[in-house]
Design a protein around this motif. Structure first.
Motif, short mmCIF file in Angstrom:
data_model
loop_
_atom_site.label_atom_id
_atom_site.label_comp_id
_atom_site.label_asym_id
_atom_site.label_seq_id
_atom_site.Cartn_x
_atom_site.Cartn_y
_atom_site.Cartn_z
N GLU A 183 0.81 -1.22 0.00
CA GLU A 183 0.00 0.00 0.00
C GLU A 183 0.84 1.26 0.00
O GLU A 183 0.52 2.24 -0.69
CB GLU A 183 -0.94 -0.01 1.21
CG GLU A 183 -1.92 1.15 1.22
CD GLU A 183 -2.94 1.02 2.33
OE1 GLU A 183 -3.79 1.93 2.44
OE2 GLU A 183 -2.90 0.03 3.08
N GLU A 184 1.94 1.25 0.74
CA GLU A 184 2.74 2.46 0.86
C GLU A 184 3.49 2.80 -0.44
O GLU A 184 4.04 3.91 -0.57
CB GLU A 184 3.75 2.31 2.00
CG GLU A 184 4.82 1.25 1.81
CD GLU A 184 4.37 -0.16 2.23
OE1 GLU A 184 5.23 -1.05 2.32
OE2 GLU A 184 3.15 -0.35 2.46
N GLY A 188 3.30 6.19 -5.58
CA GLY A 188 4.51 6.54 -6.31
C GLY A 188 4.96 5.50 -7.32
O GLY A 188 6.00 5.69 -7.98
N ALA A 189 4.21 4.41 -7.45
CA ALA A 189 4.62 3.34 -8.37
C ALA A 189 4.65 3.84 -9.81
O ALA A 189 3.81 4.64 -10.23
CB ALA A 189 3.68 2.15 -8.25
N ARG A 190 5.61 3.35 -10.57
CA ARG A 190 5.76 3.73 -11.97
C ARG A 190 5.28 2.61 -12.89
O ARG A 190 5.23 1.45 -12.47
CB ARG A 190 7.21 4.10 -12.24
CG ARG A 190 7.70 5.20 -11.31
CD ARG A 190 9.17 5.52 -11.48
NE ARG A 190 9.62 6.49 -10.47
CZ ARG A 190 10.85 6.99 -10.40
NH1 ARG A 190 11.78 6.58 -11.27
NH2 ARG A 190 11.17 7.86 -9.47
N LEU A 191 4.98 2.96 -14.12
CA LEU A 191 4.46 2.00 -15.08
C LEU A 191 5.51 1.71 -16.14
O LEU A 191 6.10 2.64 -16.70
CB LEU A 191 3.20 2.53 -15.75
CG LEU A 191 2.06 2.97 -14.82
CD1 LEU A 191 0.87 3.49 -15.65
CD2 LEU A 191 1.62 1.84 -13.91
N ALA A 279 12.69 4.61 -7.36
CA ALA A 279 11.28 4.31 -7.59
C ALA A 279 10.78 3.41 -6.46
O ALA A 279 11.45 2.42 -6.11
CB ALA A 279 11.09 3.62 -8.92
N PRO A 280 9.61 3.70 -5.88
CA PRO A 280 9.11 2.85 -4.80
C PRO A 280 8.60 1.50 -5.29
O PRO A 280 8.60 0.52 -4.53
CB PRO A 280 7.97 3.67 -4.19
CG PRO A 280 7.54 4.60 -5.27
CD PRO A 280 8.76 4.89 -6.09
N LEU A 313 13.06 -4.35 -5.24
CA LEU A 313 12.10 -3.42 -5.83
C LEU A 313 10.74 -4.11 -5.96
O LEU A 313 10.61 -5.09 -6.69
CB LEU A 313 12.59 -2.98 -7.21
CG LEU A 313 11.68 -2.08 -8.04
CD1 LEU A 313 11.52 -0.72 -7.37
CD2 LEU A 313 12.22 -1.94 -9.47
N PRO A 314 9.71 -3.62 -5.29
CA PRO A 314 8.38 -4.24 -5.43
C PRO A 314 7.87 -4.10 -6.88
O PRO A 314 7.95 -3.02 -7.47
CB PRO A 314 7.51 -3.44 -4.47
CG PRO A 314 8.46 -2.83 -3.49
CD PRO A 314 9.70 -2.55 -4.27
#
Length: 380
Positions: A183-184, A188-191, A279-280, A313-314
Motif C-alpha cells: 500500500e505504501e 509513487g509506483a511507476r508503469l 522508484a518505490p 524493488l516491489p
C-alpha cells in the motif's frame, strides 16, 4: 449508417468463416526442439543451440501456454458469436505448431468456405506480427493450389491495438496490478509498458508508407505502442487520482545477435534504472501481448520478477487481455465492420488515441521482409 456491432443489421457476408491465426507452441518436452526448428527454419541454427534456447520451455514442462490460451479464445469467440446471432464458424491455425495453418486451410476448403476473415493474434504493425503471417497465408494457399484444392480468399482484419475492446481491459488490469503492490508504494509506483523487442531496422520500416516520396514505410511499431501506453497511463491516472505518474515503453524477449541493434531499454535494465532512481515500485504492463504466453510467463513473471527481487524493488504484472469478453466482442465488431466495408456500406470504425483506425488492406510496401521479398496474401 450500418452498425458494425449489430449483426442483425449488417451480417458477416461476404465472409463465411473466421480464422484465428497464431504463433503456436510446444505441448510437451519432446515438442520443444522440433518447434524451435520450425521457428528458426532456414537460419542454420544447430540443434545444441536450440536445446539451450528451449530451456525456458523446459522450466514449464516443455509446454507453452499459448495453445491453451488460443483454445480459450476460440471457445470464447464461438460463444460470443452464437450469443449475438452471428452464424460464422471459427477455425484456428498456427505458424509453427499444430494445428498448422495449411492443415486448417485444407479443413476450411473441405468444409466449403471460400471467403475467410483472418484475425492474427498480434495487435500491432510489424514484419513478424503482420507481414510474416500474410506470407504464411500465401504459402499455405499455394500448397492448396498445388494439391488441386480450392483456394479460399483470405482478408486480414485491421490491427486492433487501439480498439476500445483491447485497450479497456488493459486499463483495468493495470489498476488491479497497482492494487497488489504494498500500500505504501502504490501512489509513487511507476508503469513499465512492455512489448517484444525487434531489430531497429525492422522497427524503422514497420507500417504503411507515410510519405509517398520516400516510397517506404516506417516507425509504426513504436508509434502504435506509445499511443496505447499514453491511453492506458492517462486512464490509470484518472482512475487512481495520481496525476503525472511516470511511465516508459520498454522491451523484452530479445533473441537476435548481440551486434545487431534492437529496441531498448530491456525490462531488466529498466528495473535497475528505476531502482537507482529510487522508484518505490513498478507495474509491468505487457501491452504488446494478447495473452500470457511464454514470453510473458518467463521474461516477465520469471526473469524480470527475479531481477526485481534481487534489487529489492516491489513489482506487479498486469494481466493480458486474453479472452476478456470485451475483446471477443471487439473481434466480432471488427468482422462485421470489415464485412460492411466489403459490401460497400458506410461503417463506424472505433479507435482510441491519436492514430485513428488502421487500414483494412496492407500496401505491398508494408513491413518488408528483412531478408528477401516473398509473396504475401491480403495486400494491394
Amino acid at each position: 449508417m450500418s452498425d458494425a456491432r449489430n449483426p442483425s443489421v449488417t451480417g458477416a457476408a461476404p465472409y463465411d468463416a473466421l480464422l484465428l491465426l497464431s504463433f503456436g507452441g510446444p505441448e510437451g518436452p519432446e515438442d520443444v526442439v522440433p518447434f524451435l526448428e520450425n521457428v528458426t527454419r532456414g537460419r542454420g541454427i544447430p540443434k545444441e543451440r536450440l536445446q539451450e534456447v528451449g530451456k525456458h520451455y523446459f522450466l514449464f514442462g516443455g509446454v507453452s501456454p499459448i495453445n491453451g490460451q488460443n483454445r480459450e479464445l476460440l471457445a470464447a469467440l464461438r460463444e460470443d458469436f452464437a450469443g449475438h446471432g452471428l452464424d460464422l464458424p471459427v477455425y484456428w491455425g498456427n505458424r509453427n505448431w499444430a494445428p498448422y495453418l495449411v492443415d486448417t486451410l485444407r479443413e476450411i476448403a473441405a468444409d466449403g468456405h471460400r471467403r475467410i476473415a483472418v484475425l492474427a493474434t498480434s495487435a500491432y504493425a510489424g514484419y513478424s506480427g503482420c507481414r510474416q503471417y500474410r506470407e504464411n497465408l500465401a504459402d499455405a494457399l499455394a500448397a492448396l493450389a498445388a494439391e488441386g484444392l480450392p483456394r479460399p480468399r483470405v482478408d486480414m482484419l485491421r490491427h486492433f491495438y487501439n480498439h476500445p475492446g483491447f485497450v479497456e481491459p488493459m486499463i483495468d488490469a493495470t489498476v488491479a496490478a497497482l492494487g497488489r503492490l504494498p500500500e505504501e508504494t502504490r501512489a509513487g509506483a511507476r508503469l513499465a509498458f512492455t512489448t517484444h523487442s525487434i531489430p531497429d531496422t525492422m522497427a524503422e520500416t514497420s507500417g504503411a508508407p507515410d510519405d509517398p516520396a520516400r516510397g517506404r514505410p516506417g516507425g509504426a511499431y513504436v508509434a502504435q505502442h506509445l499511443d496505447v501506453a499514453r491511453l492506458v497511463a492517462a486512464a490509470v491516472a484518472e482512475r487512481t487520482g495520481v496525476a503525472d505518474r511516470p511511465w516508459e515503453l520498454v522491451y523484452q524477449s530479445r533473441s537476435g545477435a548481440p551486434h545487431v541493434p534492437w529496441l531498448e531499454p530491456d525490462i531488466c535494465d529498466h528495473l535497475e534504472a528505476q531502482h537507482a532512481d529510487d522508484a518505490p515500485a513498478v507495474v509491468m504492463v505487457p501491452i504488446g501481448f494478447v495473452s500470457d504466453h511464454m514470453e510473458v510467463k518467463y521474461d516477465l513473471d520469471t526473469e524480470a520478477v527475479a531481477k526485481a527481487a534481487e534489487l529489492g524493488l516491489p513489482v506487479a504484472r498486469a494481466a493480458t487481455v486474453g479472452a476478456d469478453p470485451r475483446f471477443t466482442a471487439a473481434v466480432r465488431e471488427l468482422v462485421l465492420e470489415r464485412a460492411a466495408a466489403e459490401r460497400g456500406e458506410p461503417v463506424t470504425r472505433r479507435a482510441l488515441g491519436t492514430l485513428g483506425p488502421s487500414h483494412d488492406v496492407c500496401a505491398a510496401a508494408c513491413c518488408p521482409n528483412p531478408r528477401a521479398p516473398r509473396p504475401a496474401a491480403a495486400e494491394r
